[in-house]
Scaffold this motif. Structure first.
Motif, PDB file in Angstrom:
ATOM      1  N   PRO A 147      34.965  50.780 -13.528  1.00 40.46           N
ATOM      2  CA  PRO A 147      35.826  51.952 -13.417  1.00 40.46           C
ATOM      3  C   PRO A 147      36.850  52.083 -14.551  1.00 40.46           C
ATOM      4  O   PRO A 147      37.114  53.179 -15.019  1.00 40.46           O
ATOM      5  CB  PRO A 147      36.541  51.738 -12.078  1.00 40.46           C
ATOM      6  N   ARG A 205      38.131  53.166  -8.653  1.00 37.38           N
ATOM      7  CA  ARG A 205      36.860  53.901  -8.610  1.00 37.38           C
ATOM      8  C   ARG A 205      36.605  54.557  -9.960  1.00 37.38           C
ATOM      9  O   ARG A 205      37.514  54.719 -10.766  1.00 37.38           O
ATOM     10  CB  ARG A 205      36.804  54.907  -7.468  1.00 37.38           C
ATOM     11  N   PRO A 207      35.974  57.016 -12.987  1.00 34.18           N
ATOM     12  CA  PRO A 207      36.688  58.260 -13.291  1.00 34.18           C
ATOM     13  C   PRO A 207      35.799  59.491 -13.274  1.00 34.18           C
ATOM     14  O   PRO A 207      36.302  60.606 -13.169  1.00 34.18           O
ATOM     15  CB  PRO A 207      37.219  58.013 -14.711  1.00 34.18           C
ATOM     16  N   ASP A 208      34.479  59.308 -13.376  1.00 32.31           N
ATOM     17  CA  ASP A 208      33.632  60.491 -13.540  1.00 32.31           C
ATOM     18  C   ASP A 208      32.497  60.583 -12.528  1.00 32.31           C
ATOM     19  O   ASP A 208      31.527  61.282 -12.768  1.00 32.31           O
ATOM     20  CB  ASP A 208      33.089  60.567 -14.976  1.00 32.31           C
ATOM     21  N   TRP A 209      32.616  59.852 -11.461  1.00 31.29           N
ATOM     22  CA  TRP A 209      31.657  60.072 -10.367  1.00 31.29           C
ATOM     23  C   TRP A 209      32.195  59.469  -9.069  1.00 31.29           C
ATOM     24  O   TRP A 209      32.957  58.526  -9.091  1.00 31.29           O
ATOM     25  CB  TRP A 209      30.272  59.510 -10.686  1.00 31.29           C
ATOM     26  N   THR A 210      31.762  60.045  -7.954  1.00 24.55           N
ATOM     27  CA  THR A 210      32.061  59.489  -6.631  1.00 24.55           C
ATOM     28  C   THR A 210      30.845  59.727  -5.745  1.00 24.55           C
ATOM     29  O   THR A 210      30.231  60.792  -5.805  1.00 24.55           O
ATOM     30  CB  THR A 210      33.254  60.195  -5.942  1.00 24.55           C
ATOM     31  N   ASP A 214      26.256  61.396  -7.025  1.00 24.20           N
ATOM     32  CA  ASP A 214      26.735  61.267  -8.400  1.00 24.20           C
ATOM     33  C   ASP A 214      26.195  59.990  -9.041  1.00 24.20           C
ATOM     34  O   ASP A 214      25.873  59.971 -10.227  1.00 24.20           O
ATOM     35  CB  ASP A 214      28.271  61.190  -8.444  1.00 24.20           C
ATOM     36  N   LYS A 218      24.664  59.327 -12.684  1.00 21.76           N
ATOM     37  CA  LYS A 218      25.253  58.366 -13.630  1.00 21.76           C
ATOM     38  C   LYS A 218      24.180  57.398 -14.126  1.00 21.76           C
ATOM     39  O   LYS A 218      24.087  57.098 -15.318  1.00 21.76           O
ATOM     40  CB  LYS A 218      26.411  57.634 -12.940  1.00 21.76           C
TER      41      LYS A 218
ATOM     42  N   TYR B  60      27.563  65.265 -17.428  1.00 18.96           N
ATOM     43  CA  TYR B  60      27.508  64.324 -18.568  1.00 18.96           C
ATOM     44  C   TYR B  60      26.819  64.830 -19.830  1.00 18.96           C
ATOM     45  O   TYR B  60      26.251  64.040 -20.574  1.00 18.96           O
ATOM     46  CB  TYR B  60      26.844  62.998 -18.138  1.00 18.96           C
ATOM     47  N   TYR B  98      36.534  66.094 -14.509  1.00 18.99           N
ATOM     48  CA  TYR B  98      36.412  64.871 -15.354  1.00 18.99           C
ATOM     49  C   TYR B  98      36.003  65.158 -16.796  1.00 18.99           C
ATOM     50  O   TYR B  98      35.318  64.345 -17.416  1.00 18.99           O
ATOM     51  CB  TYR B  98      35.397  63.857 -14.808  1.00 18.99           C
TER      52      TYR B  98
END
Ligand SMILES: Cc1cc2nc3c(=O)[nH]c(=O)nc-3n(C[C@H](O)[C@H](O)[C@H](O)COP(=O)(O)O)c2cc1C
Lengths: 448, 227
Positions: A147, A205, A207-210, A214, A218, B60, B98
């Motif tokens: 993270p 966690r 920064p760019d997915w949860t 997601d 990723k 992305y 983000y």
């Protein structure tokens, strides 16, 4: 102490509370004096049901053993063959877990690489990024994608033999990290793009997915960037092993790294380490169940960690269905952490060999969990690497000894049927019979 | 110029073709058609090429970019330009959440608005947004510059380190340890340079600077209430 008062009436003997123990009281006094919770390294120190509560039965009339030193007992494992062009082949199923540069010194990282490579296994980076010491000395290096993304860059990503997306750690499921200012040397600060001397928080966690949807995207991105060549692991804490394993597999992981609550950390609140997460013993079967339910057991590899110390632990983990294990704390001890030869210095720090866990303060007498150049000099990476290699070899021989006794020509052939449990708790968690019975709590069809 | 159809070639085909471009390639201009919101388009590039994506992109796009210039002729999905190291991403439409997360370098230009957590954990990137940005932007921002020509949402710069924020309009609220700062000559010069580079016709003098008050840099129990 007088046993009677002046009138001759007997005193009751002084009685310590089982609730307010000396340890508890010292915690309260420390909290009252400082106003801040206790941060420390290491894993859960409380006693929890563990692999010590399991035994192998060994061979008998119905199972015949293999000859030690003569008949082969294989130990190799391949990780990441499901989606990756270049899966990782390891000679032994014991890997070195991710430990951050920052928490550990450069020479300590080098020693981990040397020892693991000599024993035919992999090492793992950690928070703070990849160091040349580590890449240079590790034949197989797993790159953690955390993270905080400290030190994270695509050039290093492309140098990795595998990528490990860290969702959680057994010592602190749901927690981030903190590297206190005193451990931030120029080098650590530079790698993390932060000023020297300030506390560095690692996010809890990404920064760019949860969430699982997601995560799938990723993983796709990381595969696209690395051309689908290297395996992608997902590391989760032992929180909800059945669901986390299921979701990681569905998101496209090649391997799941599952870390129980005994698992070490560089620095976390003591309350977190001791009270959040599940014991390593309790998380294996649900994870293996998830793999089996999806038809992915032995296709997606399960790497188990958290308190693995010996070949017996390795054999038990594998008998319950893991494909490999990872070690952190044990590797540091093999390097020389907490060695009684530094006892006088441990005493000066208010502790004793074996109990030293203030790794975040950077004053490690053994020179391993520090960035202090003077202390670092005490640690020789070549000697450290040799010790780690020896230790990994011994663990492997121990696991083979047990496997042969159970008649297995590969560690992977160990199975739950080789085990019994010493306690009801362990029987329930491992789903193997309580010793002397054919029953475990929750066994289907038994009504309990 | 090379034109590729994403639906025909597939994501792998398109990215593999782009990744195969060496630093000294003469195939420097690429157009990707039929993006249709696909994820991970043109991520992991590492060559001085110019890529135009026709249509909106998913998650992305341009992730971990090095050197390349990527034009998105549409709106951009979550995590666009995440961990970018260098190069440039220009988004004609709006950007989702983000944007430029943890990006270390290069520039991201948004002609529309950017959503929440814009520049989260930014580590050196410059982000210039012509419109507004959403809440929790630049959370834990470490370094780099976030320029907002419109308004910023709640909790701008929460728990930030050394990243700088320049906002022309209103800031709904500042996050923990983020404060208004004096605009010195060096900042005006820096900001004007960023605006010019992004191609936005605003004057640096119209902006206010925000950044870390540095009160939370070393843990102090008396600050516990701020978290
Ligand atoms: C000093 C130290 C640093 C660690 N740093 C990280 C890290 O950066 N990332 C991570 O995922 N886990 C980290 N861990 C956890 C290990 O990867 C692993 O999960 C744990 O050590 C396994 O348990 P064990 O220590 O009982 O073997 C660290 C552990 C230690 C002891």
């Amino acid at each position: 102490m007088k046993s009677h008062d002046d009138k001759g009436i007997p005193h009751t003997s002084p009685r310590q509370s089982a609730t307010f123990t000396q340890d508890v009281n010292s915690d309260i006094r420390r909290a009252a004096a400082t106003g801040i919770y206790d941060i420390r390294g290491g894993g859960a120190k409380r006693k929890v049901p563990s692999f010590d509560d399991l035994l192998f039965m060994g061979a008998s009339i119905s199972r015949y053993p293999l000859e030690g030193y003569r008949e082969k007992c294989e130990t190799s494992v391949t990780i990441g063959g499901l989606h990756a062009e270049n899966p990782i082949h390891l000679d032994i199923p014991i890997t070195i877990a991710g430990m951050s540069f920052g928490a550990l010194s450069g020479p300590a990282k080098e020693a981990l690489g040397r020892g693991a490579s000599a024993a035919g296994t992999s090492t793992t980076t950690g928070d703070g990024g990849m160091t040349p010491e580590e890449r240079g000395h590790s034949n197989k290096l797993v790159y953690q994608y955390l993270p905080s993304r400290y030190g994270m860059n695509p050039d290093d990503l492309r140098k990795a033999d595998a990528i490990e997306i860290v969702v959680g750690q057994g010592a602190k499921p749901g927690g981030g990290g903190m590297l206190l200012g005193q451990k931030i040397s120029d080098r650590v600060a530079h790698m993390r793009n932060l000023p020297k001397g300030i506390d560095q928080r690692s996010a809890c966690r990404h920064p760019d997915w949860t969430g699982p949807d997601d995560l799938e995207i990723k993983i796709l991105e990381l595969r696209e960037i690395t051309g689908w060549k290297v395996p992608i692991y997902v590391k989760v804490a032992g929180a909800r092993p059945y669901y986390d394993t299921t979701l990681a597999i569905k998101a496209g992981a090649d391997a799941v790294v599952l870390d129980g609550m005994q698992g070490g950390t560089a620095a976390t609140q003591d309350v977190f380490i001791e009270h959040v997460g599940q014991p390593t013993l309790a998380i294996v079967r649900p994870a293996v169940q998830a793999l089996q339910d999806l038809g992915m057991h032995r296709k997606v590899q399960l790497i188990l960690s958290g308190g693995i110390r010996s070949g017996a632990d390795v054999a038990k983990a594998m008998a319950l269905g893991a494909d490999a294990v990872a070690i952190g704390t044990a590797a540091l001890i093999a390097l020389g952490d907490n060695d009684p030869k530094w006892e006088a210095e441990y005493n000066a720090l208010g502790t004793t060999a074996g109990a030293y866990d203030d790794w975040h303060e950077g004053k490690d007498p053994a020179g391993i969990t520090t960035q202090d150049p003077e202390l670092m000099k005490r640690f020789d990476p070549i000697e450290g690497g040799r010790r780690l290699k020896n230790y990994l070899k011994v663990m492997t021989l121990e696991a083979q000894t047990i496997a042969r006794a159970c008649g297995k020509n590969h560690l992977h052939n160990l199975e739950p049927e080789d085990l019994v449990a010493l306690t009801m708790e362990a029987a329930a968690m491992a789903k193997v019979p309580l010793a002397g019975t054919d029953w475990y709590p929750g066994k289907p069809g038994t009504g309990f | 110029m090379q034109t590729v159809d994403l639906q025909e070639l597939g994501l792998r085909g398109v990215n593999a073709a782009l990744h195969a471009q060496a630093a000294d390639t003469n195939q420097t201009v690429w157009t990707i058609e039929n993006a249709k919101g696909s994820h991970a388009i043109a991520c992991g590039l590492d060559a001085p090429i110019e890529v135009t994506v026709k249509g909106s992109t998913g998650y992305y796009c341009g992730g971990m970019n090095q050197q390349a210039t990527i034009n998105i002729h549409g709106s951009a999905g979550p995590g666009t330009g995440e961990n970018m190291m260098s190069g440039k991403i220009i988004i004609e439409g709006d950007a989702s959440q983000y944007l430029g997360a943890t990006a270390h370098g290069g520039m991201i230009v948004v002609k529309g608005n950017a959503s929440s957590r814009c520049g989260i954990s930014m580590k050196g990137v410059n982000i210039v947004v012509q419109g507004n940005i959403g809440h929790m932007s630049a959370f834990m921002g470490q370094s780099g510059n976030l320029v907002v020509c419109g308004d910023a949402g709640d909790a701008l710069g929460d728990s930030c380190y050394e990243a700088r924020f320049f906002v022309r309009g209103e800031v709904k609220s500042l996050g923990a340890d983020c404060e208004k700062k004096e605009m010195r000559e060096e900042h005006l010069t820096l900001l004007q340079g960023l605006l010019d580079e992004a191609g936005f016709d605003f004057k640096a003098e119209e902006f206010t600077r925000y950044g870390s008050a540095r009160n939370l840099y070393n843990f102090d129990v008396d600050n516990a209430g701020a978290y």
